[in-house]
Design an enzyme around this catalytic site. Structure first.
Site, PDB file in Angstrom:
ATOM      1  N   HIS A 182     -10.073  -6.369  -2.612  1.00 29.08           N
ATOM      2  CA  HIS A 182      -8.717  -6.440  -2.081  1.00 29.08           C
ATOM      3  C   HIS A 182      -8.760  -6.764  -0.591  1.00 29.08           C
ATOM      4  O   HIS A 182      -9.669  -6.366   0.113  1.00 29.08           O
ATOM      5  CB  HIS A 182      -7.912  -5.163  -2.338  1.00 29.08           C
TER       6      HIS A 182
ATOM      7  N   ASP B 159       0.860  -1.190   0.000  1.00 31.47           N
ATOM      8  CA  ASP B 159       0.000   0.000   0.000  1.00 31.47           C
ATOM      9  C   ASP B 159       0.893   1.235   0.000  1.00 31.47           C
ATOM     10  O   ASP B 159       1.840   1.312   0.789  1.00 31.47           O
ATOM     11  CB  ASP B 159      -0.890  -0.034   1.247  1.00 31.47           C
ATOM     12  N   ILE B 160       0.603   2.204  -0.876  1.00 34.13           N
ATOM     13  CA  ILE B 160       1.440   3.414  -0.931  1.00 34.13           C
ATOM     14  C   ILE B 160       1.096   4.406   0.173  1.00 34.13           C
ATOM     15  O   ILE B 160       1.846   5.342   0.420  1.00 34.13           O
ATOM     16  CB  ILE B 160       1.394   4.102  -2.315  1.00 34.13           C
TER      17      ILE B 160
ATOM     18  N   GLY C 260     -13.271  -2.634   1.344  1.00 38.47           N
ATOM     19  CA  GLY C 260     -13.815  -2.557   0.005  1.00 38.47           C
ATOM     20  C   GLY C 260     -14.616  -1.331  -0.356  1.00 38.47           C
ATOM     21  O   GLY C 260     -15.382  -1.368  -1.311  1.00 38.47           O
TER      22      GLY C 260
ATOM     23  N   HIS D  83      -6.593  -6.461   2.895  1.00 29.73           N
ATOM     24  CA  HIS D  83      -5.499  -5.756   3.574  1.00 29.73           C
ATOM     25  C   HIS D  83      -4.784  -6.741   4.495  1.00 29.73           C
ATOM     26  O   HIS D  83      -5.436  -7.416   5.303  1.00 29.73           O
ATOM     27  CB  HIS D  83      -6.033  -4.614   4.439  1.00 29.73           C
TER      28      HIS D  83
END
Length: 130
Positions: free
Chosen positions: A93, A29-30, A86, A95
């Site tokens: 996705h 994750d950015i 979501g 986490h």
């Protein structure tokens, strides 16, 4: 319209890819909650995790398990938390969040803003642990 994850999958935009096979991809994750926060994504676009076919959901879970084991090896933590929310991106996705306390997986807290170099370094650590 393609999701941001599909654009990463198609290499239209860069991503910090931790792991990938023909059906799934995992990216750092950015804007992570903590360093080592990884997103596990099916390559097939679907907005809601429970809309996935059973075999796709099972495969996603098994792929996430493999990545979570690598995250735990690479990032000092008590365990790797799992969350499916979501709402922020309309593409399924999971986490995976390294945790040393419950606060580490609190999605209401401010996200980190790591440098590209920091993201690349942690991504490589996790890849090496696979």
């Amino acid at each position: 319209m393609a999701s941001i994850f599909t654009k990463i999958i198609n290499r239209e935009i860069p991503g910090y890819i931790v792991a990938e096979d023909e059906r799934y991809i995992a990216i750092h994750d950015i804007s992570p909650l903590v360093m080592g926060h990884v997103l596990v994504i099916p390559k097939q676009e679907s907005d809601y995790i429970f809309d996935l076919e059973n075999d796709a959901l099972a495969g996603l879970t098994l792929f996430a398990k493999k990545v979570a084991i690598a995250v735990k090896k690479a990032i000092p933590c008590k365990r790797v938390g799992v969350a499916v929310i979501g709402l922020e991106v309309p593409h399924v996705h999971i986490h995976l969040v390294p945790m040393n306390s419950m606060g580490d997986i609190n999605f209401t807290k401010p996200k980190l803003s790591p440098s590209k170099e920091e993201l690349a370094e942690v991504t490589e650590k996790i890849k090496a642990a696979l």
